[in-house]
Design an enzyme around this catalytic site. Structure first.
Site, PDB file in Angstrom:
ATOM      1  N   ASN A   1     -15.008   9.064 -64.347  1.00 25.92           N
ATOM      2  CA  ASN A   1     -15.806   8.723 -65.520  1.00 25.92           C
ATOM      3  C   ASN A   1     -16.355   9.950 -66.221  1.00 25.92           C
ATOM      4  O   ASN A   1     -16.417   9.996 -67.440  1.00 25.92           O
ATOM      5  CB  ASN A   1     -16.961   7.806 -65.120  1.00 25.92           C
ATOM      6  CG  ASN A   1     -16.510   6.367 -65.015  1.00 25.92           C
ATOM      7  OD1 ASN A   1     -15.429   6.032 -65.495  1.00 25.92           O
ATOM      8  ND2 ASN A   1     -17.298   5.523 -64.397  1.00 25.92           N
TER       9      ASN A   1
ATOM     10  N   GLU B   1      10.739   5.241 -60.775  1.00 29.11           N
ATOM     11  CA  GLU B   1      11.019   6.614 -61.191  1.00 29.11           C
ATOM     12  C   GLU B   1       9.780   7.495 -61.107  1.00 29.11           C
ATOM     13  O   GLU B   1       9.893   8.689 -60.863  1.00 29.11           O
ATOM     14  CB  GLU B   1      11.543   6.627 -62.631  1.00 29.11           C
ATOM     15  CG  GLU B   1      13.040   6.700 -62.703  1.00 29.11           C
ATOM     16  CD  GLU B   1      13.526   6.659 -64.138  1.00 29.11           C
ATOM     17  OE1 GLU B   1      13.488   7.692 -64.806  1.00 29.11           O
ATOM     18  OE2 GLU B   1      13.932   5.579 -64.586  1.00 29.11           O
TER      19      GLU B   1
ATOM     20  N   THR C   1     -22.934   6.159 -59.690  1.00 31.44           N
ATOM     21  CA  THR C   1     -23.557   4.863 -59.967  1.00 31.44           C
ATOM     22  C   THR C   1     -24.164   4.280 -58.702  1.00 31.44           C
ATOM     23  O   THR C   1     -24.891   3.313 -58.766  1.00 31.44           O
ATOM     24  CB  THR C   1     -22.530   3.861 -60.517  1.00 31.44           C
ATOM     25  OG1 THR C   1     -21.433   3.831 -59.614  1.00 31.44           O
ATOM     26  CG2 THR C   1     -22.045   4.284 -61.881  1.00 31.44           C
TER      27      THR C   1
END
Length: 449
Positions: free
Chosen positions: A206, A254, A179
């Site tokens: 993307n 975790e 982009t």
């Protein structure tokens, strides 16, 4: 309670957040105005969502989230959109001029003026938590605000909340469709800055998600909303165990404990299954075995890289919906017999499993079919260094000619920061290579240190 604060930076961060909160509200039965739906009021009160929502005296639920962007357009859409009364207006923070795709503007000049305002709101939000667990930071690597301001925010959070976990969801620049021209600069600068401040970074790119939308959902020209709704499903799966109960719950710390073998190697690859369109849903079996297997196919992964070229260090499988532990163990046993899935030899077990009984929800009239079980896989694999090397190559091509560098230097950056950041990423690539090649014979030779 173990609360989590989400911080959304820049256009990508804010738009992903819109899809995420839309989905959280559906999952918890919260209407766009923040009050519970009638059906939800009749059920047992479930306190799980206080990790993500705070409750006011009137019984309204307010998301624990802050939107920050250096220009107002994207956040103005939230201020006037469907969910305008859901968010606390003071937590939608915008500046007047944007970072114009320039990391240095987001990190040094424009970002500096806004950071204290954002941190003040974070502090207020943190003070109202009884046991803050950590932060989720959503931003892109390629934009100016996402890369520059995102990095600045991570640095300052480390100073103020050193021990709290910070998980990033980053939009990584796609290999083919960029982009902006300076994406490689921004990405490498922001990665270098946040490398020591982030505990775990989930990358999505993307292009990979475009392909999933095209291939699995049959959307010819996916919009950002299609992409973000898919990302929202992933984020929801990762955070589901914080918000609902299940037989094997996973909290923020975790993830780090199970996925990050060395502090710098904290970029798990994300995969999600099943992604099927509403019209194909009735023809798929979607057994636990099927969805687990499909997570290991490159087609369902959220970053363009081929895990068959690398080795897995650790894998976390987060199931939700109609899943019992016995089926997951059977699926994992089958995985271990597959020759294509190679683990590094110093990590023999390698699978962490989480199960959450809340079935996945879909946005009404969305692209995804209603399914009764889904799985999100987070795997730390050495193959993700392919993504770095592609980006480093683009950086080198531009930097060898010092192209566009004056824009960064003009905003108060030193040119040395570029080479420093590039060296850091070269070191990161080497770290990944070493981890992959660390077979037991080599270990014997390197005992000196």
């Amino acid at each position: 309670m173990r609360e989590v604060i989400s911080l959304n930076v820049g256009q990508a961060g804010c738009q992903i957040a819109n899809s995420c909160w839309e989905l959280y509200c559906l999952e918890h039965g919260i209407q766009p105005d923040g009050y519970l739906t009638e059906e939800r009021k009749k059920e047992d009160p479930d306190h799980g969502f206080s990790t993500f929502f705070s409750e006011t005296g009137q019984g309204k639920y307010v998301p624990r989230t802050i939107y920050a962007d250096l220009e107002p357009n994207v956040v103005d859409e939230v201020r006037t959109g469907t969910y305008r009364s859901l968010f606390h207006p003071e937590n939608l923070i915008t500046g007047k001029e944007d970072a114009s795709n320039n990391y240095a503007r987001g990190h040094y000049t424009v970002g500096k003026e806004m950071i204290d305002q954002v941190l003040d709101k974070v502090r207020r939000m943190a003070d109202s938590c009884s046991g803050l667990q950590g932060f989720l930071v959503f931003h892109s690597f390629g934009g100016g605000t996402g890369s520059g301001f995102g990095a600045l925010l991570m640095e300052r959070l480390s100073v103020d909340y050193g021990k709290k976990s910070k998980l990033e969801f980053c939009v990584y620049p796609a290999p083919q469709n960029a982009t902006s021209v300076v994406e490689p600069y921004n990405s490498i600068l922001t990665t270098h800055t946040t490398l020591e401040h982030s505990d775990c970074s989930f990358m999505v790119d993307n292009e990979a998600i475009y392909d999933i939308c095209r291939r699995n959902l049959g959307i010819e020209r996916p919009s950002y909303e299609n992409l973000n709704r898919l990302i929202a499903q992933v984020v929801s799966s990762i955070t589901a165990s914080l918000r609902f109960d299940g037989s094997l719950n996973v909290d923020l710390n975790e993830f780090q404990t199970n996925l990050v073998p060395y502090p710098r190697i904290h970029f798990p690859l994300v995969a999600y299954s099943p992604v099927i369109s509403a019209d194909k849903a009735s023809h798929e079996a979607n057994s636990v075995q099927d969805i687990t297997m499909s997570c290991f196919e490159p087609n369902n992964q959220m970053v363009k890289c081929d895990p068959r070229n690398g080795k897995y260090m650790a894998t976390c499988l987060l199931y939700r919906g109609d899943v019992v532990p016995k089926e997951t163990h059977a699926a994992v046993a089958t995985l271990k017999t597959k020759r294509t899935i190679q683990f590094v030899d110093w990590c023999p077990t390698g699978f962490k499993i989480g199960i959450c009984y809340q079935p996945p929800q879909q946005v009404p009239n969305g692209d995804l079919a209603k399914v009764n079980r889904a799985v999100c896989m987070l795997s730390n694999t050495t193959a993700i260094s392919e993504a770095w090397s592609a980006l480093d190559h683009k950086f080198d091509l531009m930097y060898s000619k010092r192209a566009f560098v004056h824009w960064y230097v003009g905003e108060g950056m030193e040119e040395g920061e570029f080479s420093e950041a590039r060296e850091d990423l070269a070191a990161l690539e080497r770290d990944y290579e070493e981890v992959a090649s660390d077979s037991l014979e080599e270990e014997g030779e390197e005992v000196e240190y």
